[in-house]
Design a protein around this motif. Structure first.
Motif, mmCIF file in Angstrom:
data_model
loop_
_atom_site.group_PDB
_atom_site.id
_atom_site.type_symbol
_atom_site.label_atom_id
_atom_site.label_comp_id
_atom_site.label_asym_id
_atom_site.label_seq_id
_atom_site.Cartn_x
_atom_site.Cartn_y
_atom_site.Cartn_z
ATOM 1 N N ASP A 1 0.855 -1.190 0.000
ATOM 2 C CA ASP A 1 0.000 0.000 0.000
ATOM 3 C C ASP A 1 0.880 1.225 0.000
ATOM 4 N N ASN B 1 1.461 -0.122 5.578
ATOM 5 C CA ASN B 1 1.225 1.033 6.445
ATOM 6 C C ASN B 1 -0.170 1.022 7.057
ATOM 7 N N SER C 1 1.264 5.549 1.632
ATOM 8 C CA SER C 1 1.757 6.354 2.749
ATOM 9 C C SER C 1 0.606 6.901 3.583
ATOM 10 N N PRO C 2 0.676 6.810 4.924
ATOM 11 C CA PRO C 2 -0.385 7.397 5.736
ATOM 12 C C PRO C 2 -0.356 8.919 5.733
ATOM 13 N N ALA D 1 -2.222 5.188 2.071
ATOM 14 C CA ALA D 1 -2.214 3.906 2.775
ATOM 15 C C ALA D 1 -3.620 3.308 2.770
#
Length: 579
Positions: free
Chosen positions: A327, A382, A329-330, A335
Motif C-alpha cells: 500500500d 502502512n 503512505s499514511p 495507505a
C-alpha cells in the motif's frame, strides 16, 4: 640424568618463548576504554574495555584483564567519557533512491529543510532555475515536499507548478516517495494524456470541477512517471574518471556512515539501482555492508536469477530477499485503511480509505514462489487493511507449510497497527519493523487529519510488541527522512510530537529496548545475529562512538546525541571533525 638436567636448564627459556608467542598472538590492534561501553548483551550489558584484532572483537570485559591484549603495536583509545556501542543497523532504507535524488532540488520542510509553504516551494524552484541557468526545456526534479507540514496542508497543483515554468518539465516528489506532482510541460514530456486511465495500484489526480488532470500522481502512476523520466534524462558526463552516479552514491553512503550505521539497506531496488549496486560492489566502493531487497514486481521476469546470491556477502553486497509494496503512505493519505481518513485528501469523499496495490491472489502467488525457495521478504504495510492482507496471506502460507518462522519475513512500517494485530504477528512468526520517527515528525498530522486520536495513539506500537515477546526493529526509511536512527529512538522512548503532545504514552519503551531495535534485533532480522548487533567476543568490530550515554541522559535529550565516529570491522569510516 643428563637429559633431565638439560630440560631443567631449557624449561624457563621455553616457557619464556611460549609466553612471548602467546602474548604476541593475543595482542590486539585497538583497545577501547575510559568511557561507557554498552554491549546490547543481556548477561553483560556493560563492560569497561574492548579489544579488537583483525576486524573482530577479541575481548570485552574489565580494564584489569585488558592488559593481556596490549602489544607494541596496539593502539589504545581513551574514550574520554564518551559512549561506545555496536554499529547501528539500517533495518529498512533506500540508499539508491537517496543517491538518485542527490541532484534533485531539496524541498524538505523543518526540521530538515526550509520549505514550509507552497510559495516557498515555488520560490525554491525558481531560484534553482535562475541560478543554474537551465535551458528552457530542461526537466527539473524537486524532492521532499510535505503537505502535512506546509501551512496549506495540501499538495501543490499542476497550475502552481505551471506558475513556476511553462517550459521546464517539473516534477516534485512527496516526502513519502509515494506521490508526486507534475506541471503541464512534464505531462507533455511523459506523454500522459488528459484521458489517461489509472494504472493498477496507482491513481491520477483530477480537478473536481473540470475533471482535468491536476498534476498529482499517486503510487504506481508516480513510480512509472519517474522511471520513464529517468530513462529520458541525459546521462551526466564522467569527471575525474568517475561517473556522477557513483559520486552521488559515495555521498549517500557517507551520509549513512555519519549517522553511525555499519550495515545499510536498499529496501526496494529496481531499474538502474540494481546496476548501480553491482558497480559499487565490483569497484570495492562499499565501506559498510549493504543488504538489498529487489522489488519483486519490477524483477518478476528474472527473479530466480537473484537466488545464487541469497544471504551471501560479495564485496560487502548481499541479496537479502524481495520487497513487496502492499500500500502507500499514511501521511500522504494513500495507505490502505479499514476505516476512512479523518480528513480525506482533495478530490475524495468522506468514505475514502486509500487503496491496495495487490490482490490477495497476486500476493499469495508471489510470496509462495519465494518462500518455497527459502527466500524471505520485506512487506511494506502502512494501513491496517494492508497489515490484515499480509497477515492473512502469510498465515495461509504458514498453514500450508510454505512459510516458516525461521525465514523472518518483515512487516515494514506497520504504522496503522491495531491491538488485535499483535497476537497474530506473534503466532505467524513475522517481525514488525517500526518507522517510529512518525510519532515525532507526523504525530500531530496523524492525530488531526489522518487517523484521529484513537488510531494515532497506537501507531508504531513498540511497547505492545515488546510485551508480547515479539522481536521488533526500527528504521528511518531514508530518504523519507535523513538516515537518522536516533530520532526514531527518541520518538519510541518519548512518544512526543513536534507540538509537544504525548501521543500514546502507554506505547513508550525504555531506551535500552529502542537501542536493541537498531542493533541486535536488526542483526537478527537480517539473520546476522551471530556476527553483528552486540559487543561480544567473535563478532565483527562494527562500532559507533556517541558524545553522550543514551542510558544516562534525560530521554527528552536523545535527539541531541551526536555520532562522533563510525567504525566498520575495526577501521574508522567516519569521524566528526573537531571544531
Amino acid at each position: 640424568m643428563r637429559n633431565n638436567t638439560y630440560l631443567l636448564i631449557l624449561l624457563p627459556l621455553l616457557l619464556s618463548i611460549t609466553s612471548s608467542c602467546q602474548n604476541q598472538k593475543a595482542a590486539a590492534d585497538v583497545l577501547y576504554s575510559g568511557g561507557t561501553i554498552l554491549t546490547m548483551e543481556d548477561d553483560v550489558p556493560q563492560v569497561e574495555a574492548l579489544a579488537v584484532k583483525d576486524g573482530k572483537i577479541v575481548f570485552a570485559g574489565s580494564k584489569e584483564k585488558i592488559k593481556d591484549f596490549i602489544g607494541k603495536q596496539t593502539v589504545q583509545v581513551n574514550l574520554e567519557n564518551k559512549t561506545l556501542l555496536p554499529g547501528f543497523i539500517d533495518a529498512h532504507g533506500h540508499i539508491t533512491s537517496r543517491s538518485g535524488m542527490s541532484q534533485a532540488v531539496d524541498l524538505s520542510p523543518t526540521p530538515y529543510g526550509t520549505v514550509n509553504s507552497i510559495p516557498e516551494l515555488q520560490t525554491t524552484l525558481k531560484k534553482y532555475i535562475d541560478k543554474h541557468q537551465l535551458a528552457v526545456n530542461m526537466p527539473l526534479i524537486g524532492n521532499g515536499y510535505d503537505d502535512a507540514i506546509m501551512v496549506e496542508h495540501r499538495h501543490p497543483t499542476r497550475g502552481e507548478l505551471d506558475a513556476v515554468s511553462l517550459t521546464h518539465p517539473l516534477i516534485v516528489i512527496h516526502t513519502s516517495g509515494h506521490a508526486s506532482v507534475v506541471n503541464s510541460a512534464m505531462l507533455k514530456l511523459l506523454q500522459i494524456p488528459e484521458d489517461v486511465k489509472d494504472p493498477e495500484g496507482g491513481h491520477y489526480g483530477r480537478d473536481v470541477k473540470t475533471n482535468r488532470l491536476n498534476g498529482k500522481l499517486e503510487e504506481n502512476a508516480s513510480f512509472s512517471a519517474l522511471m520513464k523520466l529517468m530513462a529520458l534524462l541525459p546521462k551526466p558526463k564522467e569527471t575525474d574518471g568517475i561517473s556522477q552516479e557513483l559520486k552521488d552514491f559515495i555521498k549517500a553512503q557517507d551520509e549513512w556512515l555519519s549517522y553511525g550505521q555499519t550495515t545499510i539497506c536498499d529496501g526496494r531496488t529496481m531499474g538502474v539501482g540494481l546496476a548501480l549496486l553491482k558497480e559499487v560492489a565490483d569497484k570495492k566502493l562499499l565501506k559498510a555492508d549493504l543488504v538489498y531487497f529487489p522489488d519483486f514486481e519490477a524483477n518478476k521476469k528474472d527473479w530466480e536469477s537473484f537466488l545464487p546470491h541469497y544471504m551471501r556477502y560479495e564485496s560487502r553486497l548481499k541479496f537479502g530477499g524481495f520487497k513487496f509494496s502492499d500500500d502507500g503512505s499514511p501521511q500522504g493519505k494513500t495507505a490502505w485503511l479499514t476505516e476512512p481518513y479523518i480528513v480525506p485528501p482533495e478530490g475524495k469523499d468522506k468514505n475514502y480509505k486509500g487503496f491496495p496495490i495487490f490482490s490477495d491472489e497476486t500476493l499469495y502467488d508471489d510470496l509462495k514462489k519465494i518462500f518455497s525457495k527459502g527466500v524471505t521478504a520485506q512487506l511494506h504495510v502502512n494501513g491496517d487493511a494492508a497489515i490484515d492482507q499480509a497477515l492473512r496471506v502469510i498465515g495461509k502460507l504458514k498453514a500450508e507449510g510454505v512459510y516458516k518462522q525461521e525465514l523472518r519475513a518483515t512487516l515494514i512500517h506497520v504504522q496503522n497497527s491495531r491491538p488485535d494485530h499483535i497476537p497474530k504477528i506473534k503466532e505467524i512468526g513475522v517481525l514488525p519493523s517500526y518507522f517510529s520517527a512518525h510519532v515525532y515528525l507526523w504525530g500531530d498530522w496523524h492525530y488531526q487529519s489522518v487517523f484521529g486520536p484513537k488510531r494515532a495513539s497506537f501507531i508504531s506500537p513498540a511497547k505492545a510488541a515488546k510485551d508480547a515477546g515479539i522481536t521488533f526493529t526500527m528504521h528511518h526509511d531514508a530518504p523519507v527522512t535523513p538516515p537518522d536512527l536516533l530520532t526514531g529512538v527518541y520518538a519510541a522512548v518519548n512518544r512526543t510530537t513536534r507540538s509537544g503532545m504525548v501521543l500514546g504514552p502507554d506505547q513508550r519503551i525504555p531506551v535500552i529496548d529502542a537501542l536493541k531495535a537498531i542493533t541486535i534485533n536488526a542483526a537478527y532480522q537480517y539473520h546476522e545475529e551471530d556476527s553483528k548487533g552486540s559487543l561480544k567476543v567473535g563478532k565483527l568490530a562494527d562500532l559507533v562512538i556517541l558524545d553522550k550515554d543514551p542510558l544516562a541522559i534525560d530521554p527528552i535529550q536523545l535527539r541531541s546525541i551526536k555520532v562522533l565516529e563510525t567504525i566498520k570491522e575495526g577501521k574508522t569510516v567516519f569521524k566528526q571533525k573537531e571544531k
